[in-house]
Design a protein around this motif. Structure first.
Motif, PDB file in Angstrom:
ATOM      1  N   PHE A 273       1.057  -1.057  -0.279  1.00 46.55           N
ATOM      2  CA  PHE A 273       0.028  -0.734   0.793  1.00 46.55           C
ATOM      3  C   PHE A 273       0.710   1.708  -0.709  1.00 46.55           C
ATOM      4  CE2 PHE A 273      -2.069   3.542   2.261  1.00 46.55           C
ATOM      5  CZ  PHE A 273      -2.971   3.332   1.385  1.00 46.55           C
TER       6      PHE A 273
ATOM      7  N   THR B  61      -4.054   2.521  -3.136  1.00 48.39           N
ATOM      8  CA  THR B  61      -5.165   1.833  -3.397  1.00 48.39           C
ATOM      9  C   THR B  61      -4.629   0.843  -4.497  1.00 48.39           C
ATOM     10  OG1 THR B  61      -6.069   3.472  -2.212  1.00 48.39           O
ATOM     11  CG2 THR B  61      -7.287   1.747  -3.416  1.00 48.39           C
ATOM     12  N   THR B  62      -3.638   0.742  -5.782  1.00 46.13           N
ATOM     13  CA  THR B  62      -4.130   0.500  -7.000  1.00 46.13           C
ATOM     14  C   THR B  62      -3.124  -1.344  -6.517  1.00 46.13           C
ATOM     15  OG1 THR B  62      -4.759   1.966  -8.200  1.00 46.13           O
ATOM     16  CG2 THR B  62      -4.350   0.054  -9.202  1.00 46.13           C
TER      17      THR B  62
ATOM     18  N   THR C 203      -2.639  -1.920  -3.511  1.00 46.81           N
ATOM     19  CA  THR C 203      -2.894  -3.203  -2.395  1.00 46.81           C
ATOM     20  C   THR C 203      -4.109  -4.230  -3.874  1.00 46.81           C
ATOM     21  OG1 THR C 203      -2.484  -2.095  -1.299  1.00 46.81           O
ATOM     22  CG2 THR C 203      -4.100  -3.136  -0.384  1.00 46.81           C
ATOM     23  N   LEU C 204      -5.195  -3.063  -4.272  1.00 39.34           N
ATOM     24  CA  LEU C 204      -6.128  -4.316  -5.101  1.00 39.34           C
ATOM     25  C   LEU C 204      -6.167  -4.983  -6.330  1.00 39.34           C
ATOM     26  CD1 LEU C 204      -9.471  -4.223  -5.486  1.00 39.34           C
ATOM     27  CD2 LEU C 204      -8.785  -2.669  -7.117  1.00 39.34           C
TER      28      LEU C 204
END
Length: 228
Positions: free
Chosen positions: A157, A162-163, A165-166
């Motif tokens: 992260f 966020t990208t 992590t996703l």
């Protein structure tokens, strides 16, 4: 070395995070399990799963150790290597202390015939059936495993947001589903079941420790380029 110790002391500024909450969760889970054991009107041994409660907190703790304290450490010009070693070194001591607590709890539990109500919180079938060192290794490695997973996701992260992590979460899920699908297609569940049946707590600890090393190495590599 002094920087590494400074990181450990910095993580302990709020002692509740590393010491207070794990003990509180363990005590609350133990007391609730004991109350449930006492309400069950049978004299046979009763086992519960409450002792796993602190382990899930360690997953969160791994995330918090990175996301909350790492930016502060960079403001103090602490190197990423010192932060990494200090954080993992501190949790290793916490996991060791918790392992000793679990082992002593297991001894007291057996000595009191399940706290007088035939309830077994620390003694878990299969896990505690072997020698003491096998049980201790299982508890310690499992705690480290949960912490490092959280720490690993937190470094992703911090590095890719966020990208990242996703993508890593979905990638992990898709990989596991793909392995399960291939195992089904090639009718490998029987072999997997036979392999699992041959495992002991000590061998599972070894496999988990190997995975911990891989995740810890990945965390360090990612952390070197992470931004506060």
């Amino acid at each position: 070395m002094s920087r590494t110790l400074a990181v450990a002391r910095m993580q302990l500024i709020n002692k509740w995070t590393y010491i207070g909450w794990p003990l509180t969760i363990l005590a609350a889970s133990f007391l609730m399990s004991l109350a449930i054991f006492a309400l069950i009107p049978v004299t046979e041994g009763k086992n519960g799963g409450g002792s796993q409660a602190p382990l899930w907190y360690f997953l969160v703790l791994g995330i918090q150790s990175m996301t909350l304290v790492f930016p502060f450490s960079q403001g103090l010009s602490i190197s990423r290597r010192a932060f990494y070693l200090g954080t993992l070194g501190l949790f290793s001591l916490i996991a060791l202390g918790m392992t000793v607590l679990y082992m002593l709890g297991g001894v007291l539990e057996r000595a009191t015939n399940g706290w007088g109500v035939s309830g077994y919180f620390f003694n878990i079938p299969w896990v505690t059936d072997g020698p003491w060192y096998s049980t201790a290794a299982f508890f310690f490695v499992l705690m480290m495993f949960m912490f490092i997973i959280g720490f690993w996701f937190a470094t992703i992260f911090k590095r890719w947001g966020t990208t990242g992590t996703l993508v890593s979460t979905l990638g992990t899920a898709i990989t596991l589903i793909g392995i399960a699908a291939l195992t089904t297609v090639f009718e490998g569940w029987g072999h997997f079941g036979n392999w699992m049946a041959q495992q002991t707590p000590l061998s599972i600890s070894g496999w988990a420790a190997l995975l911990c090393v891989v995740l810890a190495a990945g965390s360090y590599t990612t952390l070197r380029r992470a931004t506060p």
